[in-house]
Motif scaffolding. Structure first.
Motif: not given
Length: 827
Positions: A351-355
């Motif tokens: 999981k990668y929180e871009v914004t």
């Protein structure tokens, strides 16, 4: 066109549901404003203070949401319910804890499970090229086969039962719904719990769940499970296992890595082994239609009574007809080895929180399941007696499946809009070979028998049919490959705070091929291919009608992929079945968050219902004796399923919680051509779907000391009306009523370290009720006679019938009362 009764019933359901929703919407504000009610407090505050019901979080929409604000009919099985009801595997939910969820064994064996929701219940999905109508997921990973579903559960955070088609976000094979199992993640702080217990039937279990302190941004969690229960029906053959035996062991390790802010990698590996024996198949009745009964002469020939032109074979004098009484010891001993399911898998969730408003996800998984099945559940209860002939069908199977899946998701929000977009890929290979030798042999008069082997696993049996794999007379051997590709998207638009419009769609391309290369011991080459594309849309309109009152209307579709039946003689292919569903519902919370009432009504129309017709040759003199032939046909027309579901939970005082659930399900399947009756239209049914099902519980908790020790008591009762257990038979099972309970002295402090101990007593099937959950009358009626595929007629034009296989109804009964003591240390 629908029948008049169907139209009336459908209108009645719709009118009743509309009346309920209107009544709830009108009454809920009155509850909140009632001067005699407790002072109003925010729901979250009430829950935290212990005065109200806890908020339930679900992930049905691929994001965490409040159950009461999610416009989907969902039931949640939480850790407290799992502990109070002593649920160790999915099969323990077969008592009806969630009324619209139906779980049963496939045939008698427990090495594969049948899982259904809202009348979307399969008869036989225990194959290489067949799929389930209800998808089972663990942490977002789809489990492609029924085999291995009865494995032990690892530290479950919750089991979400998503009702109705989930074709947009969950995809293929979720036309009835989805079972979404969510496990607990590593916390990064040292802690955990260790538990163990013992009970009757030699049962014992142990669990270890450990969280280790995080280091270098890495948190690790380890889980281990051991579960054991001796047989509940004894086998008189020395050295052999009895029936309803279980022994499971498994472990899992999970790592959560957070190298930088906003990025998380969750990696897990699990491996388990489940050893079990099938439930015992009992002879419920003998010759229930009172046909003339013959006898055997000195030469072993059947002689009919004077004046009778036909007769059935006599019953062996040592065979017991049980009726509805559960046997605790079989009268005939048979070889019975342990069926073994081995499951293993690795999963990676990134999981990668871009914004703050957009998260990208990747879910990759490799899984495998291997099953060695040894099912000798019937003894002489499914085969007629003939002097000096073999009996007791030993159903053997070696099954192996491997799968890989990859899913990408983009989950985000913007002004007035929440969305999910994604792509999915699934690749599977499944292989099975099977044999059905006879393990026993009658003497001349049926007063005794011998074992067709020098020892329990020797190679010598009837002819060349052995249960040593080296000497198997392979009756079918098949392999199947499946690939699936999908693109999906779903968005919820809220133009104003109280109105939410959700629109979604999923495009899927399924490809499957397979080969049946052995039939009845002979090499064959029967291939099949399947290649289909489709789109499944979703539209939901939800309205927050008043504080604590959420109404919704939903249209959705789903489907079950096509395939081929590897029990047929030619790997007969069949088409997919598809469902259109219309649902309205209300989710309400009132009485200052002390009460929760949810109700939903639905109409489901299914096209192409996959219907199984099976035939087992029970004539010992036949060259295909013991052979199981099954053909699948798509029903013409529309299968109609209608239902209402309601759930009520009340917490009138801090110490007491009450709950009740109800599901009403009506169905009608069009007459379907029966390949074993010259394709004559035949009325078929949906299995394991009671018209009425209900469950209720009482939880009581009170402090017993100032140090935090509490006394907890739980009792639940579960009811289901009679139901069908075979699609092509009109015989119903018994109605069921099962009560479970537990009492615990919880959270006993152990020193100053924060360690706490809980000691509990549990019981399942408290009143030791007995009911037949699976019943067949196939051996109670004569079989039509065919020659070269043409049904034979008598001189007067009536169908010619064979009475050589007539015996009686057989069935499987629910487990007896089990109980035990459990201790847990939490730190």
């Amino acid at each position: 066109m629908p029948s008049g009764s169907t139209v009336v019933r459908t209108r009645a359901i719709s009118l009743s549901l509309s009346a309920c929703i209107l009544a709830i919407a009108a009454s809920a504000p009155a509850f909140a404003e009632d001067a005699t009610s407790p002072a109003a407090v925010p729901a979250d505050a009430a829950a935290e203070s212990g005065e109200g019901l806890n908020t339930i979080t679900v992930t049905a929409t691929k994001r965490e949401t409040d159950l009461q604000k999610t416009p989907i009919a969902i039931s949640v099985v939480d850790p407290t319910m799992i502990k109070d009801r002593h649920v160790q595997s999915l099969l323990d939910l077969a008592d009806g804890s969630v009324p619209s969820l139906r779980v049963a064994t496939f045939e008698a064996r427990k090495s594969a499970l049948t899982v259904g929701i809202r009348g979307m219940v399969p008869f036989d999905q225990n194959q290489t090229a067949r799929d389930t109508p209800v998808g089972v997921y663990v942490d977002g990973v789809y489990l492609g086969r029924s085999q291995g579903l009865n494995a032990a559960l690892f530290d479950v955070a919750r089991i979400e039962v998503l009702k109705g088609p989930q074709g947009t976000l969950f995809g293929r094979n979720t036309e009835g719904g989805a079972l979404n199992i969510v496990t607990k993640e590593p916390t990064g702080e040292f802690g955990g719990r260790i538990s163990g217990g013992f009970g009757n039937y030699g049962s014992h279990d142990a669990q270890v769940h450990l969280d280790f302190p995080a280091f270098a941004n890495l948190a690790i969690k380890a889980d281990g499970v051991i579960q054991h229960q001796d047989a509940t029906v004894k086998n008189p053959l020395a050295g052999q296992y009895g029936w309803n035996y279980d022994n499971a062991v498994g472990g899992r390790i999970t790592a959560k890595w957070t190298p930088v802010s906003g990025f998380t990698a969750l990696l897990s590996y699990d491996k388990s082994k489940d050893e079990n024996t099938p439930n015992y198949s009992q002879l419920i009745s003998y010759n229930p239609n009172n046909y003339p009964v013959g006898s055997y002469d000195a030469a072993g020939s059947l002689v009919c009574p004077t004046g009778s032109t036909f007769c059935v074979r006599p019953l062996s004098p040592i065979v017991h007809v049980s009726g509805d009484k559960r046997q605790d010891t079989a009268e005939i001993g048979v070889p019975q080895q342990l069926s073994t399911d081995k499951t293993e898998g690795f999963a990676s969730t990134l999981k990668y929180e871009v914004t703050p408003d957009l998260e990208l996800r990747s879910i990759s998984a490799w899984r495998t399941v291997t099953t060695d099945q040894w099912d000798n559940s019937g003894g002489a209860h499914r085969t007629v007696f003939t002097p000096n002939t073999a009996f007791s069908r030993y159903s053997l199977s070696h099954f192996n499946q491997r799968q890989f899946s990859q899913e990408f998701q983009a989950v985000g929000s913007m002004a007035h809009l929440d969305y999910v977009f994604g792509a999915y890929y699934f690749n599977e290979k499944a292989h099975e070979l099977a044999a059905t030798p006879s393990s026993n042999k009658w003497n001349a008069d049926g007063t005794g028998y011998t074992i067709n082997s020098e020892n329990a696993i020797g190679p010598i049996t009837s002819g060349n049919q052995g249960w040593d794999p080296a000497s198997w007379f392979v009756q079918r051997n098949s392999v199947a490959h499946a690939k699936s590709y999908a693109l999906f998207g779903q968005a919820t638009y809220s133009p104003i705070d109280i109105v939410h419009l959700t629109v979604g769609a999923r495009w899927t391309h399924d490809k499957r091929n397979g080969l049946l290369f052995t039939v009845q011991g002979k090499p064959t080459a029967f291939p099949f291919t399947y290649d289909k594309k489709r789109v499944d849309p979703l539209v939901v309109l939800a309205v927050d009608a008043a504080p604590g009152v959420n109404l919704y209307a939903k249209y959705s579709t789903g489907y079950r992929a096509g395939g081929a039946n590897d029990r047929s003689q030619t790997f007969t292919a069949f088409l997919p079945e598809s469902v259109k569903a219309y649902e309205v519902g209300a989710k309400t919370t009132f009485w200052d968050n002390r009460a929760r009432f949810n109700i939903a009504g639905y109409i489901m129309d299914r096209k192409g219902t996959q219907t199984d017709f099976d035939n087992v040759d029970t004539n010992p003199s036949s060259p295909t004796f013991n052979a199981h032939t099954e053909e699948t046909r798509n029903a013409p027309g529309t299968t109609k399923v209608r239902g209402i579901e309601a759930d009520l939970t009340i917490k009138p005082v801090e110490a007491l919680t009450l709950g009740a659930s109800y599901a009403y399900t009506y169905f009608k399947v069009p007459a379907t051509p029966n390949p074993f009756l010259n394709n004559q239209p035949f009325q078929v049914n949906i299995v394991y779907t009671p018209r009425n099902a209900a469950s209720g519980f009482i939880d009581y908790e009170m402090p017993v000391s100032r140090n935090g020790t509490t006394l907890r008591a739980h009792i639940d009762a579960n009811y289901a009306s009679s139901q069908y257990s075979f699609q092509a038979e009109n015989t119903k099972t018994d109605a069921s009523f099962v009560v479970n309970g537990s009492v615990a002295l919880a959270d006993i402090p152990m020193g100053r370290s924060g360690t706490k101990t809980t000691i509990s007593f549990w019981v399942r099937n408290l009143f030791d009720t007995t009911y037949i959950y699976r019943r067949s009358s196939a051996n109670s009626i004569p079989a039509p006679v065919f020659a070269n595929g043409v049904q034979q007629l008598n001189a007067d034009g009536t169908p010619k019938l064979s009475y050589s296989g007539v015996l009686g109804d057989y069935g499987n009964l629910n487990p007896p009362r089990t109980f035990g003591v459990q201790a847990q240390i939490q730190f």
